[in-house]
Each structure stands twice: as structure tokens, then as C-alpha cells.
Enzyme design. Structure first.
Site, PDB file in Angstrom:
ATOM      1  N   GLU A 157      53.495 -37.885  19.089  1.00 12.70           N
ATOM      2  CA  GLU A 157      53.599 -38.414  20.438  1.00 12.70           C
ATOM      3  C   GLU A 157      53.548 -37.294  21.481  1.00 12.70           C
ATOM      4  O   GLU A 157      52.952 -37.460  22.548  1.00 12.70           O
ATOM      5  CB  GLU A 157      54.884 -39.226  20.581  1.00 12.70           C
ATOM      6  N   ARG A 165      52.246 -33.141   6.844  1.00 10.99           N
ATOM      7  CA  ARG A 165      52.713 -33.611   8.151  1.00 10.99           C
ATOM      8  C   ARG A 165      54.058 -32.994   8.534  1.00 10.99           C
ATOM      9  O   ARG A 165      54.264 -32.607   9.677  1.00 10.99           O
ATOM     10  CB  ARG A 165      52.842 -35.140   8.105  1.00 10.99           C
ATOM     11  N   GLY A 201      52.095 -26.480  14.893  1.00 11.79           N
ATOM     12  CA  GLY A 201      51.309 -26.363  16.115  1.00 11.79           C
ATOM     13  C   GLY A 201      49.910 -25.822  15.934  1.00 11.79           C
ATOM     14  O   GLY A 201      49.255 -25.496  16.926  1.00 11.79           O
TER      15      GLY A 201
END
Length: 430
Positions: free
Chosen positions: A62, A277, A318
Site C-alpha cells: 500500500e 514478500r 525496497g
């Protein structure tokens, strides 16, 4: 007319009953530089003194999807500060990475905190401490007590990029009185699609405050740092057939590795870049690779991918976009297991052909146009995944065409950011 209080009171009672379990789960979601008391709306470090907008995102995905909105708010409201909250530790780390990439002046206006647990007292303390002019909730972050606290303190609440998958809708239908009383406190809802808007309305959100604006996920900006680092990796890896399996979840790595084993029979120099993930699974996946006797290099240890390396583990945070850009084909995880998929637009925006499992309902609105354009292919087994990869490697022109088609879809679908910012402006001008 005000909504009945009993659904929220019953919800709060259930939270208190489950508080030991909830507290234990959240206690693990910790970043050393943050006080755990933030989870109770306490020990909030001082925030910039400028008028404040508050944006809440659940976690990593998100925050990534909200980046265009975050940067748009910073640009449009230069006299305001922006508080970004998340629920998870990985979301906090992604937020800090995003902040570090802003200009020094914007870094001073953008702050991250953990969202408190949705207990009534914690919610009241948080909203009273933050004193936002506007609260923005991303996608489906509908926390009844926090939203009620905003209403009590006169803070307008907007839901942006609003989505409700069919599965989530069925779950929320069982809690319709609670959802209706919560949605009654929303000032404006920007839905991603007509289907999402219809589901929100069926749960009790007023049609008069609902707008269909499209998906913010299409508002993907080009990042120069991504291109620079990916080019360096491509030169280091020497033109091998490279594919990236990103955002993989428990149960998928075994399938991905089996597909890679089959691919190596046809392309012996192929390299798999594997990116789980969740960081708490990095060691688990590394051990799986070692148990299966793969020649492994790990990015976190700065180990180079030599000619002998078969699997390169992207065990850093990242850098998924960099690694997607360094591959020729991308597989997006969370889709070979029944979890609803992850963001297929990230590699598509980089001009890469995209593969995914069939469980992609959480991203159906963005997956459908990509599929129609030939930019996204669904696979349901290691055999199908290996065949699709081999086909793209054997036909580089087809891979390039699929990559161009994905970028074209993204360009034609843009516009949600401007529509969202226009809607939010009407709330800030009240």
C-alpha cells in the site's frame, strides 16, 4: 442521522477480549527506533508544527501504491506536513525508504508513525495528538474506532483507492451493521472501479459521497535510480536469461524453483532472482535453496551472481523494482497460493512481460486490461511457468512487445491521481 452505537461497542468488546492475542502479534511488529507504546496512541514524538494531513496505509504494498498520492499531496500543499502511518514493521521500513528519497524540504514535512491498535482510548489519544485537518485511509483500512474518533473531533475522513474484493465483501457482509455504522462516518470515498463502488454502497456507504476515480496503482512514476542500478546489475550478470520471481509467499518458492529446474534444461545459463514478500522468511527461503543444492548468492550479503550462480536471493527491502528491471521476465507471487495476488503493475511499468498465478482477485481491476493487451499471462503450475518463461526467452521480440503493451495500458489508464486530489481538495477547503 447518526448511526447506532451498539455495533462499534460490540466490536470494541471483542477487541478487548482478544487483546492478549492481538498484543502478542503486534509486539513482534517492531522497529527498534519506534516506541511500542505508539500502538496505544502514546509516546508520539513531536510532529512538524505545520497544518497536518494524515494518510494511513496497511503495509509495504500500500505504501508503494500510495507513493504518487504522497508526492502529489506534498507538491500541492506546500504549507502542510504529511503524517504517514502503517500497521506493519515492513511498512514502516518502506515508509522510511520513501522518505529518504524525497527532497530535503519534503523530508522535513513527511513523517512516519505506527498506527495505534483500534481500541477506543488509543484511537482518541492518537487523533487528539495528531490533530489532522484531513484523514485519508488507503484501500480498505476501515478501523471503526479511529474513524469514530475522527468524527467526534471534526476531522473529515476520506477513503482513497477504495477496493473490496469479492472475498472481502462476503466477509464484511457478515459484519454489515458494524460496516454500515463505520461507513456512515466517511466524508468521501474514491473507489477504484464500479464494482468496488457497488460493494461499498451495499455495505452502507452513501452513493452521494462515492466517486469512481480509477486505480492509483496506474500512477507509476519512472525512477531514475531504478534504471541506473538495474543497468549495473545487467552488466554484472553478463546478458544471461534472467527472470525475477517477486513477492513470493509460503508454498510458492518450491513451485518457482521446480520451474527454474525445468528451465535450466533448456537454458543452462538462466538465472532466477527470487524475492520473498516478507523479510521474516528470507532465512527460510535461503535454507530451502541450500537444502535443494542450488548455487545461491544473497544480495543482503553483497555476494555477486557469478556464472555458476543459479539463484540470486533478493533478501533486502525496497529493491524489488530494481530487481524486476534487471530481469527479462517477471513472475508476481501471492498468486499460486490462494492469497489474491500482488501488484502486477510494478514490472509492467518497467516494460517487462508479466506472469502470475491464477489467484489474482485482489488485483483484478489492473490485471484484466494487462491480460487483454497481452502483457500478462496466467500460469497454474511449475510446468506452465517454465514453458511461458522458455517461450519468452526463445522469442525476445514477443517479450518486448508484451512489455510495450503493458506500459501502454498504464499510460491509457492514468488520471486517478488528479481525480483523487481534486476530491480531497474539497474536504480540505471546508
Amino acid at each position: 442521522m447518526s448511526s447506532p452505537a451498539w455495533p462499534r461497542l460490540a466490536y470494541s468488546a471483542a477487541l478487548y477480549a482478544l487483546s492478549p492475542l492481538i498484543g502478542w502479534r503486534i509486539w513482534r511488529e517492531q522497529v527498534p527506533t519506534y516506541s511500542r507504546l505508539q500502538r496505544l496512541g502514546l509516546r508520539l514524538e513531536p510532529l512538524p508544527s505545520a497544518p497536518r494531513i494524515w494518510l494511513h496505509c496497511a503495509s509495504v504494498g500500500e505504501v508503494r501504491a500510495a507513493r504518487p498520492l504522497i508526492e502529489g499531496l506534498l507538491a500541492r500543499y506546500s504549507t502542510h506536513s504529511l503524517l504517514l502511518t502503517t500497521m506493519t514493521a515492513t511498512g514502516a521500513q518502506q515508509s522510511q525508504a520513501l522518505i529518504s528519497e524525497q527532497t530535503p524540504s519534503d523530508q522535513a514535512r513527511l513523517t512516519h508513525r505506527f498506527l495505534p491498535l483500534d481500541f477506543p482510548g488509543a484511537a482518541r489519544r492518537f487523533v487528539r495528538s495528531v490533530q489532522p485537518e484531513l484523514a485519508i485511509l488507503f484501500e480498505t483500512e476501515l478501523w471503526p474506532n479511529l474513524i469514530h474518533a475522527c468524527r467526534q473531533q471534526g476531522v473529515p475522513v476520506a477513503v482513497v483507492n477504495g477496493r473490496l474484493s469479492p472475498r472481502a465483501f462476503k466477509r464484511y457482509q457478515r459484519l454489515r451493521p458494524l460496516m454500515a455504522s463505520t461507513l456512515a462516518n466517511i466524508s468521501w470515498l474514491a473507489a477504484k472501479s464500479p464494482a468496488d463502488a457497488e460493494r461499498f454502497n451495499a455495505l452502507g456507504c452513501g452513493t452521494d459521497i462515492t466517486r469512481i476515480v480509477g486505480s492509483l496503482k496506474f500512477e507509476i512514476a519512472c525512477q531514475d535510480k531504478v534504471s541506473e542500478e538495474s543497468e549495473r546489475l545487467l552488466q554484472e550478470w553478463g546478458g544471461r536469461p534472467i527472470w525475477v520471481a517477486g513477492s513470493t509467499r509460503d508454498g510458492e518458492e518450491a513451485v518457482v524453483l521446480q520451474a527454474h529446474r525445468q528451465l535450466l534444461k533448456r537454458y543452462p545459463s538462466a538465472l532466477l532472482v527470487l524475492v520473498p514478500r516478507h523479510p521474516q522468511r528470507f532465512e527460510e527461503v535461503a535454507k530451502l535453496c541450500q537444502t535443494e543444492s542450488w548455487t545461491l548468492s544473497r544480495r543482503s550479503l553483497q555476494q555477486p551472481a557469478t556464472k555458476q550462480t543459479q539463484v540470486y536471493l533478493g533478501d533486502t527491502l525496497g529493491e524489488l523494482a530494481v530487481l524486476y528491471a534487471a530481469g527479462r521476465v517477471a513472475f508476481v507471487g501471492g498468486s499460486l497460493v490462494p492469497l489474491g495476488g500482488h501488484n502486477v503493475l510494478e514490472p509492467a511499468a518497467l516494460g517487462r512481460p508479466v506472469l502470475s498465478g491464477s489467484s489474482i482477485e485482489n488485483f483484478a481491476d489492473v490485471a484484466e486490461p494487462l491480460q487483454a493487451a497481452g502483457a500478462l499471462t496466467l500460469v497454474d503450475s511449475s510446468d506452465a511457468l517454465a514453458d511461458a518463461l522458455a517461450d519468452y526467452f526463445a522469442n525476445p521480440e514477443r517479450a518486448q512487445q508484451a512489455g510495450r503493451a503493458g506500459r501502454a495500458v498504464i499510460e491509457t489508464q492514468k488520471g486517478a491521481l488528479d481525480r483523487t486530489l481534486t476530491g480531497l481538495a474539497s474536504l480540505l477547503s471546508r
